[in-house]
Each structure stands twice: as structure tokens, then as C-alpha cells.
Motif scaffolding. Structure first.
Motif, PDB file in Angstrom:
ATOM      1  N   ALA A   7      -4.683 -10.631  -1.991  1.00 18.78           N
ATOM      2  CA  ALA A   7      -5.010 -11.878  -1.162  1.00 18.78           C
ATOM      3  C   ALA A   7      -4.094 -12.791  -1.390  1.00 18.78           C
ATOM      4  CB  ALA A   7      -6.254 -12.098  -0.856  1.00 18.78           C
ATOM      5  N   VAL A   8      -4.061 -13.392  -2.722  1.00 16.30           N
ATOM      6  CA  VAL A   8      -3.145 -14.393  -3.334  1.00 16.30           C
ATOM      7  C   VAL A   8      -1.576 -14.243  -3.065  1.00 16.30           C
ATOM      8  CG1 VAL A   8      -2.563 -15.814  -5.291  1.00 16.30           C
ATOM      9  CG2 VAL A   8      -4.987 -15.427  -5.044  1.00 16.30           C
ATOM     10  N   LEU A   9      -1.297 -13.028  -3.471  1.00 21.38           N
ATOM     11  CA  LEU A   9       0.061 -12.644  -3.096  1.00 21.38           C
ATOM     12  C   LEU A   9       0.394 -12.485  -1.687  1.00 21.38           C
ATOM     13  CD1 LEU A   9       0.211  -9.681  -5.890  1.00 21.38           C
ATOM     14  CD2 LEU A   9       1.779 -11.879  -5.767  1.00 21.38           C
ATOM     15  N   VAL A  10      -0.391 -12.238  -0.957  1.00 16.11           N
ATOM     16  CA  VAL A  10      -0.035 -11.962   0.655  1.00 16.11           C
ATOM     17  C   VAL A  10       0.075 -13.263   1.197  1.00 16.11           C
ATOM     18  CG1 VAL A  10      -1.159 -11.300   2.840  1.00 16.11           C
ATOM     19  CG2 VAL A  10      -1.123  -9.570   0.865  1.00 16.11           C
ATOM     20  N   ALA A  11      -0.767 -14.293   0.716  1.00 15.97           N
ATOM     21  CA  ALA A  11      -0.594 -15.714   1.241  1.00 15.97           C
ATOM     22  C   ALA A  11       0.651 -16.238   0.686  1.00 15.97           C
ATOM     23  CB  ALA A  11      -1.994 -16.419   0.413  1.00 15.97           C
ATOM     24  N   ALA A  12       0.961 -16.043  -0.588  1.00 18.01           N
ATOM     25  CA  ALA A  12       2.171 -16.327  -0.933  1.00 18.01           C
ATOM     26  C   ALA A  12       3.410 -15.943  -0.418  1.00 18.01           C
ATOM     27  CB  ALA A  12       2.344 -16.201  -2.488  1.00 18.01           C
ATOM     28  N   LEU A  13       3.546 -14.765   0.293  1.00 21.73           N
ATOM     29  CA  LEU A  13       4.272 -14.109   1.108  1.00 21.73           C
ATOM     30  C   LEU A  13       4.366 -14.704   2.639  1.00 21.73           C
ATOM     31  CD1 LEU A  13       4.110 -10.277   0.322  1.00 21.73           C
ATOM     32  CD2 LEU A  13       6.057 -11.750  -0.084  1.00 21.73           C
ATOM     33  N   GLY A  14       3.507 -15.785   2.870  1.00 23.50           N
ATOM     34  CA  GLY A  14       3.408 -16.372   4.094  1.00 23.50           C
ATOM     35  C   GLY A  14       3.013 -15.644   5.357  1.00 23.50           C
ATOM     36  N   GLY A  15       2.292 -14.263   4.902  1.00 29.38           N
ATOM     37  CA  GLY A  15       1.798 -13.391   5.832  1.00 29.38           C
ATOM     38  C   GLY A  15       2.772 -12.405   6.203  1.00 29.38           C
ATOM     39  N   ARG A  16       4.122 -12.673   5.720  1.00 31.95           N
ATOM     40  CA  ARG A  16       5.159 -11.472   5.849  1.00 31.95           C
ATOM     41  C   ARG A  16       5.219 -10.318   5.197  1.00 31.95           C
ATOM     42  NH1 ARG A  16       7.372 -16.688   5.496  1.00 31.95           N
ATOM     43  NH2 ARG A  16       8.482 -17.533   7.245  1.00 31.95           N
ATOM     44  N   LYS A  17       5.783  -9.188   5.624  1.00 37.00           N
ATOM     45  CA  LYS A  17       5.863  -8.087   4.813  1.00 37.00           C
ATOM     46  C   LYS A  17       6.775  -8.195   3.814  1.00 37.00           C
ATOM     47  CE  LYS A  17       2.465  -5.354   6.952  1.00 37.00           C
ATOM     48  NZ  LYS A  17       1.341  -4.768   6.196  1.00 37.00           N
ATOM     49  N   ALA A  18       6.637  -7.572   2.663  1.00 39.25           N
ATOM     50  CA  ALA A  18       7.729  -7.215   1.661  1.00 39.25           C
ATOM     51  C   ALA A  18       8.418  -6.135   2.031  1.00 39.25           C
ATOM     52  CB  ALA A  18       7.118  -7.037   0.411  1.00 39.25           C
ATOM     53  N   ASP A  19       9.824  -6.289   1.372  1.00 39.18           N
ATOM     54  CA  ASP A  19      10.866  -5.022   1.539  1.00 39.18           C
ATOM     55  C   ASP A  19      10.639  -4.150   0.452  1.00 39.18           C
ATOM     56  OD1 ASP A  19      12.188  -5.769   4.202  1.00 39.18           O
ATOM     57  OD2 ASP A  19      12.456  -7.572   2.821  1.00 39.18           O
ATOM     58  N   LEU A  20      10.286  -4.735  -0.799  1.00 41.74           N
ATOM     59  CA  LEU A  20      10.422  -4.130  -2.211  1.00 41.74           C
ATOM     60  C   LEU A  20       9.303  -4.696  -2.967  1.00 41.74           C
ATOM     61  CD1 LEU A  20      11.555  -2.530  -4.450  1.00 41.74           C
ATOM     62  CD2 LEU A  20      13.105  -4.259  -4.762  1.00 41.74           C
ATOM     63  N   VAL A  21       8.520  -3.684  -3.606  1.00 42.83           N
ATOM     64  CA  VAL A  21       7.537  -4.026  -4.729  1.00 42.83           C
ATOM     65  C   VAL A  21       7.844  -3.449  -5.963  1.00 42.83           C
ATOM     66  CG1 VAL A  21       5.101  -3.963  -5.310  1.00 42.83           C
ATOM     67  CG2 VAL A  21       5.583  -4.277  -3.133  1.00 42.83           C
ATOM     68  N   LEU A  22       7.965  -4.248  -7.021  1.00 38.35           N
ATOM     69  CA  LEU A  22       8.237  -3.866  -8.228  1.00 38.35           C
ATOM     70  C   LEU A  22       6.922  -4.072  -9.017  1.00 38.35           C
ATOM     71  CD1 LEU A  22      11.642  -6.286  -8.499  1.00 38.35           C
ATOM     72  CD2 LEU A  22      11.558  -3.673  -8.012  1.00 38.35           C
ATOM     73  N   SER A  23       7.188  -3.199 -10.028  1.00 34.82           N
ATOM     74  CA  SER A  23       6.019  -3.411 -11.016  1.00 34.82           C
ATOM     75  C   SER A  23       6.455  -2.905 -12.395  1.00 34.82           C
ATOM     76  CB  SER A  23       4.780  -2.564 -10.737  1.00 34.82           C
ATOM     77  OG  SER A  23       3.905  -2.342 -11.715  1.00 34.82           O
ATOM     78  N   ASP A  24       6.540  -3.859 -13.463  1.00 30.37           N
ATOM     79  CA  ASP A  24       7.103  -3.634 -14.851  1.00 30.37           C
ATOM     80  C   ASP A  24       6.028  -3.583 -15.589  1.00 30.37           C
ATOM     81  OD1 ASP A  24       9.084  -2.677 -16.590  1.00 30.37           O
ATOM     82  OD2 ASP A  24       9.672  -4.670 -17.239  1.00 30.37           O
ATOM     83  N   MET A  25       4.634  -3.653 -14.937  1.00 33.24           N
ATOM     84  CA  MET A  25       3.649  -3.676 -15.741  1.00 33.24           C
ATOM     85  C   MET A  25       3.300  -2.599 -16.831  1.00 33.24           C
ATOM     86  SD  MET A  25       0.700  -5.124 -12.913  1.00 33.24           S
ATOM     87  CE  MET A  25       0.891  -3.831 -11.937  1.00 33.24           C
ATOM     88  N   ALA A  26       2.667  -2.989 -18.002  1.00 31.07           N
ATOM     89  CA  ALA A  26       2.418  -2.134 -19.111  1.00 31.07           C
ATOM     90  C   ALA A  26       1.200  -2.659 -19.766  1.00 31.07           C
ATOM     91  CB  ALA A  26       3.715  -1.814 -20.061  1.00 31.07           C
ATOM     92  N   ALA A  27       0.155  -1.952 -19.942  1.00 35.55           N
ATOM     93  CA  ALA A  27      -0.964  -2.216 -20.999  1.00 35.55           C
ATOM     94  C   ALA A  27      -0.456  -2.152 -22.330  1.00 35.55           C
ATOM     95  CB  ALA A  27      -2.331  -1.471 -20.513  1.00 35.55           C
ATOM     96  N   ALA A  54       6.964  -3.498   4.425  1.00 36.80           N
ATOM     97  CA  ALA A  54       7.422  -3.362   5.782  1.00 36.80           C
ATOM     98  C   ALA A  54       7.743  -1.834   5.858  1.00 36.80           C
ATOM     99  CB  ALA A  54       8.590  -4.193   6.140  1.00 36.80           C
ATOM    100  N   PRO A  55       8.084  -1.292   7.205  1.00 34.07           N
ATOM    101  CA  PRO A  55       8.436   0.095   7.380  1.00 34.07           C
ATOM    102  C   PRO A  55       9.962   0.124   6.720  1.00 34.07           C
ATOM    103  CG  PRO A  55       7.504  -0.563   9.347  1.00 34.07           C
ATOM    104  CD  PRO A  55       7.528  -1.888   8.558  1.00 34.07           C
ATOM    105  N   GLY A  56      10.259   1.309   5.977  1.00 34.25           N
ATOM    106  CA  GLY A  56      11.541   1.383   5.290  1.00 34.25           C
ATOM    107  C   GLY A  56      11.554   0.918   3.801  1.00 34.25           C
ATOM    108  N   ARG A  74       6.938   4.964   5.178  1.00 34.14           N
ATOM    109  CA  ARG A  74       6.621   5.517   6.568  1.00 34.14           C
ATOM    110  C   ARG A  74       5.324   4.850   7.118  1.00 34.14           C
ATOM    111  NH1 ARG A  74       8.996  11.130   4.878  1.00 34.14           N
ATOM    112  NH2 ARG A  74       6.879  11.533   3.626  1.00 34.14           N
ATOM    113  N   GLY A  75       4.612   4.059   6.104  1.00 32.91           N
ATOM    114  CA  GLY A  75       3.142   3.710   6.370  1.00 32.91           C
ATOM    115  C   GLY A  75       2.285   4.479   5.694  1.00 32.91           C
ATOM    116  N   ARG A  76       1.209   4.018   5.482  1.00 30.78           N
ATOM    117  CA  ARG A  76      -0.008   4.650   5.128  1.00 30.78           C
ATOM    118  C   ARG A  76      -0.591   5.936   5.810  1.00 30.78           C
ATOM    119  NH1 ARG A  76      -3.732   2.763   1.388  1.00 30.78           N
ATOM    120  NH2 ARG A  76      -3.015   0.733   1.486  1.00 30.78           N
ATOM    121  N   THR A  77      -0.669   6.978   5.127  1.00 27.77           N
ATOM    122  CA  THR A  77      -1.141   8.184   5.813  1.00 27.77           C
ATOM    123  C   THR A  77      -2.343   8.607   5.019  1.00 27.77           C
ATOM    124  OG1 THR A  77       0.010   9.393   4.647  1.00 27.77           O
ATOM    125  CG2 THR A  77       0.941   9.055   6.815  1.00 27.77           C
TER     126      THR A  77
END
Length: 245
Positions: free
Chosen positions: A126-146, A175-177, A227-230
Motif C-alpha cells: 500500500a505504501v508503494l502504491v501511494a508513492a506511485l500516486g495511484g498510477r500503474k507501473a510499467d515495470l517491477v524490478l526485484s533484486d531482493m535476496a535473503a 499496467a497492461p503490457g 495480460r492482467g491477473r487470471t
């Protein structure tokens, strides 16, 4: 010291002695860092980490980054990936298009909204979505490692858990695509995750950039064409608010 050979590695090879309080493994890590051409290059070119070159190489081959995109960077510290994407998409302090999150402290970056928070916290999405200003993202990156344990199966399960959570978040905010790029370990992406990604994205592949150390089990899963969640039956699941951007 011995003279190295080859192009970008004509620098002297540094040997590190094991200090009284330094373990053999930490000595090997330090020696590897001192002799890593990507570490030297990142310092010379002003990147915060050698990881920047992993993303640069992936983008050079797969053309992920485009001007105007909005991007979320999970597990961002110290900020090498955020540096790369902010420059490529034209993110500015006046119009920030990049949101980064990490539980580690990270210095501010021009054009990047930096959040010091654990992505695994319940309210983090929710904090991340708020930081996006309610807009959709075009790319989500994750370089996380435990943190690694040295036990291959345990380490694989830990990083796959992070990847699964990151993928779930990506489905909510893309966002779509859109596209999703995340670190995994060799040994195979878990079948359920891979099947879910293939159901929701047009293309899913594994990539290993040259900047990833060849003796490392690290590689990345790249999913493109969201393509959206299925659901498991292949039925498209609409957002709770169909009018949301």
C-alpha cells in the motif's frame, strides 16, 4: 601482486592476506571485490554498485527501459538499479517516475522516491502504491535476496519466496503490457510460480547477464507483456476498481 592481463583488467591483481579477525570466507570476498572489473568500473563511472551493469546488459538485449515509464525497484539498496532506470525513463524530482524500497538505508537519488521499509511488511504494498500516486507501473524490478546460509536448498526456497511475493505485487500494480524482472537461483524457478507467470504474461524467460558472476547460482526471470491477473482456469480477474488508472 601479479600483473593482470586482458583489456579492462590490466589493473594489478590484489592478493588479500587473512587478518587475525577476518575469516577465510570474508578474505575471499574482499579479494574478489578488489579484483572485480565491474566493481572498478562502477566506481569509475559513478554507479553505486556493480549490479547496475546487470540491468544495463539485460536492457541492452531485451529493451526494457523506455522514456516516461513508471518503475518500482524492490530491494533497491544501495541504488545501482534505481540510478539506471531513473536516467533511462527521464525521472526527475519534479516528476518522479521511480519508486525504490529497501529495509536498508539508502542515500537519496535524483528522480527517485526512496522508501526505507521492509517489503515484507504487511503495509508495504500500500505504501508503494501511494508513492506511485495511484498510477500503474510499467515495470517491477526485484533484486531482493535473503542472506545465504550455504545450504543450497534452503537458499533456493528463501529467494523463491521473495520472488513469489514480488510477482504477486507486480500483478497488482502493473499496467497492461508491463514487465517483471526478478532475481532467482539456478536450480529452476518453482513450477507453480513459472506457470502463474506464463498465464499472466505473454513471454517468460530466464536471463543471466555477463555481469552476474559466473560462479554464482544467480540468474533472473523476465516476464513481459502483462495480460492482467487470471485464475487457475484462465479467466481474467478484473481489478477491484475498473476505472483505476
Amino acid at each position: 601482486m601479479s600483473q593482470g592481463k586482458g583489456d579492462g583488467s590490466r589493473a594489478l591483481h590484489v592478493r588479500v592476506k587473512t587478518a587475525r579477525r577476518r575469516t577465510a570466507s570474508s578474505t575471499r570476498w574482499l579479494q574478489r571485490q578488489l579484483n572485480d572489473p565491474y566493481v572498478r568500473r562502477s566506481k569509475a563511472e559513478g554507479y553505486r554498485s556493480r549490479a547496475a551493469y546487470k540491468l544495463l546488459e539485460i536492457d541492452e538485449k531485451h529493451k526494457l527501459l523506455k522514456p516516461g515509464q513508471r518503475i518500482v525497484d524492490l530491494g533497491a539498496a544501495p541504488g545501482g538499479w534505481s540510478q539506471v532506470v531513473a536516467a533511462h525513463v527521464g525521472s526527475t524530482d519534479e516528476d518522479p517516475k521511480v519508486v525504490s524500497i529497501d529495509y536498508l538505508e539508502m542515500d537519496a537519488l535524483p528522480g527517485v522516491i526512496v522508501l526505507q521499509k521492509n517489503f515484507l511488511d504487511e503495509d508495504a504494498p500500500a505504501v508503494l502504491v501511494a508513492a506511485l500516486g495511484g498510477r500503474k507501473a510499467d515495470l517491477v524490478l526485484s533484486d531482493m535476496a535473503a542472506p545465504t546460509t550455504g545450504h543450497k536448498k534452503t537458499d533456493h526456497l528463501r529467494i523463491m519466496h521473495l520472488c513469489e511475493i514480488a510477482a504477486e505485487f507486480a500483478r497488482d500494480v502493473l499496467a497492461p503490457g508491463g514487465a517483471f524482472l526478478a532475481k532467482v537461483f539456478q536450480g529452476g524457478t518453482e513450477g507453480t510460480l513459472l506457470a502463474d507467470l506464463k498465464r499472466d504474461f505473454a513471454q517468460v524467460i530466464h536471463v543471466k547477464p555477463a555481469a552476474s558472476r559466473q560462479d554464482s547460482a544467480e540468474l533472473y526471470v523476465l516476464a513481459r507483456g502483462f495480460r492482467g491477473r487470471t485464475d487457475v482456469l484462465g479467466t481474467h480477474v478484473e481489478d477491484d476498481d475498473p476505472d483505476a488508472p
